[in-house]
Enzyme design. Structure first.
Site, mmCIF file in Angstrom:
data_model
loop_
_atom_site.group_PDB
_atom_site.id
_atom_site.type_symbol
_atom_site.label_atom_id
_atom_site.label_comp_id
_atom_site.label_asym_id
_atom_site.label_seq_id
_atom_site.Cartn_x
_atom_site.Cartn_y
_atom_site.Cartn_z
ATOM 1 C CG HIS A 53 -0.266 0.147 2.536
ATOM 2 N ND1 HIS A 53 -0.092 -0.905 3.410
ATOM 3 C CD2 HIS A 53 0.300 1.222 3.133
ATOM 4 C CE1 HIS A 53 0.545 -0.481 4.488
ATOM 5 N NE2 HIS A 53 0.799 0.810 4.348
HETATM 6 P P1 TYD Z 1 -1.765 -2.542 7.489
HETATM 7 O O1 TYD Z 1 -1.324 -1.127 7.548
HETATM 8 O O2 TYD Z 1 -2.522 -3.001 6.290
HETATM 9 O O3 TYD Z 1 -0.500 -3.481 7.734
HETATM 10 P P2 TYD Z 1 0.593 -4.003 6.658
HETATM 11 O O4 TYD Z 1 0.642 -3.002 5.568
HETATM 12 O O5 TYD Z 1 1.869 -4.097 7.433
HETATM 13 O O6 TYD Z 1 0.179 -5.335 6.179
HETATM 14 O O7 TYD Z 1 -2.593 -2.843 8.793
HETATM 15 C C1 TYD Z 1 -3.010 -4.158 9.130
HETATM 16 C C2 TYD Z 1 -4.287 -4.057 9.967
HETATM 17 O O8 TYD Z 1 -4.017 -3.348 11.176
HETATM 18 C C3 TYD Z 1 -5.413 -3.325 9.257
HETATM 19 O O9 TYD Z 1 -6.611 -4.017 9.545
HETATM 20 C C4 TYD Z 1 -5.448 -1.981 9.921
HETATM 21 C C5 TYD Z 1 -4.890 -2.225 11.297
HETATM 22 N N1 TYD Z 1 -4.116 -1.072 11.812
HETATM 23 C C6 TYD Z 1 -4.632 -0.327 12.861
HETATM 24 O O10 TYD Z 1 -5.726 -0.583 13.384
HETATM 25 N N2 TYD Z 1 -3.891 0.734 13.319
HETATM 26 C C7 TYD Z 1 -2.694 1.063 12.797
HETATM 27 O O11 TYD Z 1 -2.043 2.044 13.248
HETATM 28 C C8 TYD Z 1 -2.182 0.282 11.691
HETATM 29 C C9 TYD Z 1 -0.861 0.604 11.054
HETATM 30 C C10 TYD Z 1 -2.924 -0.781 11.245
#
Ligand code: TYD
Length: 152
Positions: A55
């Site tokens: 992302h």
């Molecule tokens: P995501 O940012 O998609 O993680 P990655 O890119 O490392 O795979 O986040 C994963 C999940 O965690 C998503 O459901 C959103 C949640 N999340 C939060 O609730 N708070 C946060 O600060 C972050 C970064 C993620």
């Protein structure tokens, strides 16, 4: 690479330089970190074969620090891409807006700390690469008029 750069943190060691005294790394907003930190999260327990991220953020600045072990970060725009290895608690990777990122090759016990400039906001995410690419081309075309973006 545009909107990304490495940050080197201090490594304060005991004046006697004995290994068992360990290291201390201070981080201050406005010094090493070019924004006020509003949110902290960390990623750990990731399988070596796993790849996360996929992302970009529209309007978020982050600094990624691997506190233990190592991890690779692929940063990418429609124009260029780079792979950065974070393998020391004294190294930070600054990632500004509109940078696609993927994290992979987490070593055993790797712990990736992330300092972020804003609270969590799902509407700030671009999770589809084609949508990201179109928006990023517009963003960087406009940013080209103000080329004050740091490079790695
Ligand atoms: P995501 O940012 O998609 O993680 P990655 O890119 O490392 O795979 O986040 C994963 C999940 O965690 C998503 O459901 C959103 C949640 N999340 C939060 O609730 N708070 C946060 O600060 C972050 C970064 C993620």
């Amino acid at each position: 690479m545009i909107n990304t750069r490495m940050i080197e943190f201090r490594d304060i060691r005991d004046p006697r330089q004995q290994e068992f005294y360990g290291h201390l790394t201070p981080i201050e907003c406005g010094q090493e970190i070019p924004f006020d930190v509003k949110r902290i999260y960390y990623i750990y327990g990731v399988d070596h074969a796993a790849r996360r991220g996929y992302h970009s953020h529209r309007d978020l600045e982050q600094v990624l620090i691997c506190l233990g072990g190592s991890v690779k970060i692929q940063v990418k725009t429609p124009y260029e891409e780079e792979i950065v290895t974070l393998d020391s608690p004294t190294k930070g990777l600054y990632i500004g807006p509109m940078i696609w990122r993927e994290m992979f090759a987490f070593s055993e016990h790797a712990a990736l700390l992330v300092l972020a400039s804003r609270h969590y906001d799902e509407s700030d995410y671009l999770r589809d690469y084609s949508a990201y690419e179109a928006e990023a081309r517009r963003y960087f075309r406009e940013a080209g008029e103000h080329p004050a973006v740091p490079h790695i």
